[in-house]
Scaffold this motif. Structure first.
Motif, short mmCIF file in Angstrom:
data_model
loop_
_atom_site.label_atom_id
_atom_site.label_comp_id
_atom_site.label_asym_id
_atom_site.label_seq_id
_atom_site.Cartn_x
_atom_site.Cartn_y
_atom_site.Cartn_z
N GLU A 20 0.85 -1.17 0.00
CA GLU A 20 0.00 0.00 0.00
C GLU A 20 0.88 1.23 0.00
O GLU A 20 1.48 1.60 1.01
N GLU A 31 -1.42 2.09 -12.17
CA GLU A 31 -1.74 0.66 -12.26
C GLU A 31 -2.11 0.35 -13.70
O GLU A 31 -2.94 1.03 -14.28
N VAL A 33 -3.39 -2.62 -16.33
CA VAL A 33 -3.94 -3.97 -16.49
C VAL A 33 -4.22 -4.21 -17.98
O VAL A 33 -4.81 -3.38 -18.64
N ILE A 34 -3.72 -5.32 -18.47
CA ILE A 34 -4.04 -5.73 -19.84
C ILE A 34 -4.85 -7.01 -19.73
O ILE A 34 -4.36 -8.02 -19.23
N ASP A 35 -6.11 -6.95 -20.15
CA ASP A 35 -6.97 -8.12 -20.06
C ASP A 35 -7.71 -8.24 -21.39
O ASP A 35 -8.48 -7.36 -21.75
N SER A 40 -6.19 -0.98 -19.39
CA SER A 40 -6.74 -0.03 -18.41
C SER A 40 -5.61 0.55 -17.58
O SER A 40 -4.77 -0.19 -17.05
N ARG A 144 2.74 -0.37 -11.63
CA ARG A 144 2.58 -1.80 -11.37
C ARG A 144 1.70 -2.35 -12.48
O ARG A 144 0.74 -1.70 -12.88
N ALA A 146 -0.21 -5.80 -14.53
CA ALA A 146 -0.66 -7.20 -14.59
C ALA A 146 -1.18 -7.43 -15.99
O ALA A 146 -2.04 -6.69 -16.47
N GLN A 151 3.22 -10.33 -14.33
CA GLN A 151 3.12 -9.08 -13.60
C GLN A 151 4.49 -8.42 -13.53
O GLN A 151 5.49 -9.07 -13.76
N LEU B 56 -2.65 -13.08 -6.79
CA LEU B 56 -2.34 -12.43 -5.52
C LEU B 56 -1.81 -13.46 -4.53
O LEU B 56 -2.26 -14.60 -4.50
N ARG B 249 -8.58 -10.71 -14.72
CA ARG B 249 -7.33 -10.06 -14.34
C ARG B 249 -7.56 -8.59 -13.99
O ARG B 249 -6.89 -8.03 -13.13
N SER B 250 -8.56 -7.98 -14.64
CA SER B 250 -8.77 -6.54 -14.42
C SER B 250 -9.19 -6.23 -12.99
O SER B 250 -9.17 -5.09 -12.57
N VAL B 252 -7.56 -7.24 -10.38
CA VAL B 252 -6.48 -7.58 -9.45
C VAL B 252 -6.14 -6.43 -8.51
O VAL B 252 -5.98 -6.64 -7.30
N PHE B 253 -6.08 -5.20 -9.01
CA PHE B 253 -5.70 -4.09 -8.12
C PHE B 253 -6.84 -3.76 -7.16
O PHE B 253 -6.61 -3.42 -6.00
N GLN B 256 -6.76 -6.35 -4.53
CA GLN B 256 -5.63 -6.10 -3.62
C GLN B 256 -6.01 -5.04 -2.59
O GLN B 256 -5.76 -5.21 -1.40
N ARG B 257 -6.65 -3.96 -3.07
CA ARG B 257 -7.07 -2.91 -2.13
C ARG B 257 -8.08 -3.46 -1.14
O ARG B 257 -8.01 -3.18 0.05
N LEU B 271 0.97 -8.64 -5.47
CA LEU B 271 1.05 -9.25 -6.79
C LEU B 271 2.44 -9.85 -6.88
O LEU B 271 3.42 -9.10 -6.81
#
Lengths: 165, 419
Positions: A20, A31, A33-35, A40, A144, A146, A151, B56, B249-250, B252-253, B256-257, B271
């Motif tokens: 955190e 952040e 993210v590739i999905d 995103s 970061r 994923a 990752q 995670l 996967r989208s 994941v963050f 995590q929070r 991660l």
């Protein structure tokens, strides 16, 4: 086993809890993210970096600065994915901090979400940013990521504004 | 030309002791340089290979790297556990596809014991999303059944149906769970990851082992025989960590929070790939320093080579003068000296590479056991070849100096009678 414990102790000292990220002036976080076909990005920028203060605006000049920051962040061209991936930007969503009356605010962040839909996601290998040109007070973006290839983490700076994987 | 080469070779042979020592110095320096590079790349490789497809890693709130070290590499100890209820809540979260509970803390003759669910064998992935394969046997089904990693089986000579006894704690001679032996029901194929050095049992077995224990020691006067443990509630009360895979996967963050702000108890989710990258970022400075130091050692070796050749020039004044008198031009003398230096450097570099191969073969089991680093015996990678090229190029530069000196020596230099 003892040597290993030593190593772990050293690492534990060297690396405080990373998960955190706190609020650090001058540093933003990203952040990625590739999905499937979607890329995103979620950007968190300390308000201080964007406008130079972290409280409710007190003058017209400060109000104008806030509006200018919001406008600068609303430009999806702030982030440039690998051209070969054929990514098209979607409208940017921005959450400006809300100020609670005259209470002295602690810290405030701007959140911005950037979405792209990509024609050939397999070609997506990097994201470059021009954000350092718009926000001179920003000296680092901790990224970061994923994605389908795994990752990772990276550090974007004015000298190295590319996150590649 | 041939005659000159022959004479040069004979001349070098007559100076074999000094040249040989210089060669050894260069070889050792090159070994050091290549070893630093190889351990750096192989350590990254084996850490990265150890976990794959996990979104995670969840544990009690400590440092992210510490959590990774004990949950994935079974190294070090957890500072705290997470409650079974929190794990259940997490595993049944709508965004979660699958979750594997991990319970660590016992050991068998130096190998970590991992309590988990039988799903582990079908869910766990390493390397490039490879699944675990069986060498023989099958997954544990009941209490007091154990599955061995390939190295545990090989190192301790276990076969199916052998009995193993676990020890409490991670020290080799900790208190024994001698009254409750485990039967080996399966042996996994080698993976090159920490799984090879792990004894896997069910979470229920871990609870059953500790039924008559309190505070890390057997309760005096209470001994529950192995055949009666089934009568007790063997549901685990707490686990050490969990591996989590998400449906999308989208998420994941966001997930995590959610875990990091979980209200039930303080939890930490990392991660794994991000945590490892952050670890590399943190140790990059140390790596660069080590690489710089070993490059300096190589430079010292090459400076030694130049010094040896230069010092040799004085001894060889007469020899070089005779060569000149026999018709060898200054260019040829220059070439002879430079080629000698380059050949010594190249031989040193090759010898260094050989030493590295032998040395890494010898050190590999130790590195694997102590640090979980798999040191592969392989041909030098592109980075290593670049380093070797750099060493030889620097050797060439260093050899130009004595070559130039010899070139400058006048024809009559060695022929004037000494006073």
């Amino acid at each position: 086993m003892r040597t290993l414990s030593l190593l772990i102790c050293l690492l534990a000292i060297a690396l405080p809890a990373h998960a955190e990220k706190g609020h650090v002036h001058g540093e933003g976080s990203l952040e990625v993210v590739i999905d499937k076909g979607r890329l995103s990005l979620r950007l968190e920028l300390p308000l201080d970096v964007a406008v130079g203060f972290e409280r409710a605006p007190r003058s017209d000049k400060e109000r104008a600065a806030l509006a200018a920051a919001q406008q600068a962040l609303a430009d999806p061209a702030l982030f440039v994915p690998t051209p070969a991936a054929g990514c098209k930007p979607e409208p940017v969503r921005i959450a400006m901090p809300t100020f609670d009356g005259n209470k002295p605010a602690a810290h405030a962040d701007i959140d911005a979400a950037y979405e792209f839909s990509c024609a050939t996601p397999a070609a997506l290998k990097s994201v470059e940013t021009t954000i350092f040109k718009s926000f001179k007070r920003l000296y680092r973006l901790d990224a970061r990521r994923a994605g389908p290839t795994g990752q990772g983490a990276g550090r974007l700076t004015p000298k190295n504004p590319v996150l590649a994987w | 030309m041939k005659a000159v080469l022959r004479l040069a070779a004979l001349s070098a042979w007559s100076r074999r002791l000094t040249l040989g020592l210089t060669l050894v110095a260069i070889a050792l320096a090159v070994t050091l340089l290549l070893a630093v590079e190889r351990i750096r790349t192989d350590a990254r490789q084996s850490f990265t290979q150890s976990v794959s497809g996990v979104d995670l890693v969840v544990g009690a709130r400590t440092g992210g790297v510490q959590l990774m070290l004990y949950a994935v590499f079974h190294a070090g100890a957890a500072s705290n556990n997470i409650g079974w209820e929190s794990y259940r809540a997490l595993a049944s979260h709508p965004a979660v596809d699958w979750a594997l509970p991990l319970s660590l803390g016992d050991s068998h003759r130096g190998f970590a014991v991992l309590g988990t669910s039988a799903d582990y064998f079908s869910r766990f992935r390493f390397g490039d999303r490879e699944a675990l394969r069986w060498r023989e046997g099958k997954a544990f089904a009941g209490v007091f059944e154990a599955v061995l990693g390939s190295e545990v089986a090989q190192g301790l000579g276990y076969r199916l149906d052998d009995k193993v006894t676990l020890s409490h704690g991670l020290v080799e001679h900790g208190p024994e769970h001698g009254d409750k032996p485990f039967r080996v029901v399966g042996i996994l194929a080698a993976t090159g990851t920490p799984v090879d050095r792990t004894v896997l049992v069910s979470l229920e077995s871990i609870s059953a082992l500790h039924l008559d224990w309190i505070g890390g020691a057997p309760l005096p006067g209470v001994a529950i025989p192995a055949e009666f443990v089934a009568k007790f509630d063997l549901r685990p009360k707490e686990i050490t960590a969990a591996l989590v895979g998400l449906k999308q996967r989208s998420d994941v963050f966001r997930m995590q929070r959610f875990i990091n702000q979980y209200r039930g108890e303080p939890l930490l989710a990392v991660l794994p790939g991000v945590a490892l990258d952050e670890l590399w970022q943190a140790v990059a400075m140390v790596e660069r320093t080590l690489l710089a130091i070993s490059a300096l050692v190589v430079l010292i070796g090459l400076a030694g080579l130049a010094a040896t050749l230069l010092a040799g020039l004085n001894e060889r004044r007469r020899e070089l003068a005779i060569l000149r008198a026999l018709g060898a031009g200054p260019g040829r003398i220059f070439l002879m000296l430079t080629v000698e230096g380059v050949l010594v450097t190249t031989a040193g570099a090759l010898l260094g590479l050989g030493l590295l191969t032998v040395g890494s073969g010898l050190a590999a089991p130790w590195l694997l056991e102590r640090f979980g680093v798999v040191l592969a015996t392989r041909l030098p990678g592109s980075q290593e070849l670049a380093l070797l090229g750099g060493v030889i190029a620097t050797g060439l530069l260093a050899s130009l100096v004595p070559g130039w000196r010899a070139w400058r020596m006048s024809l009559a230099d060695g022929l004037t009678p000494r006073n």
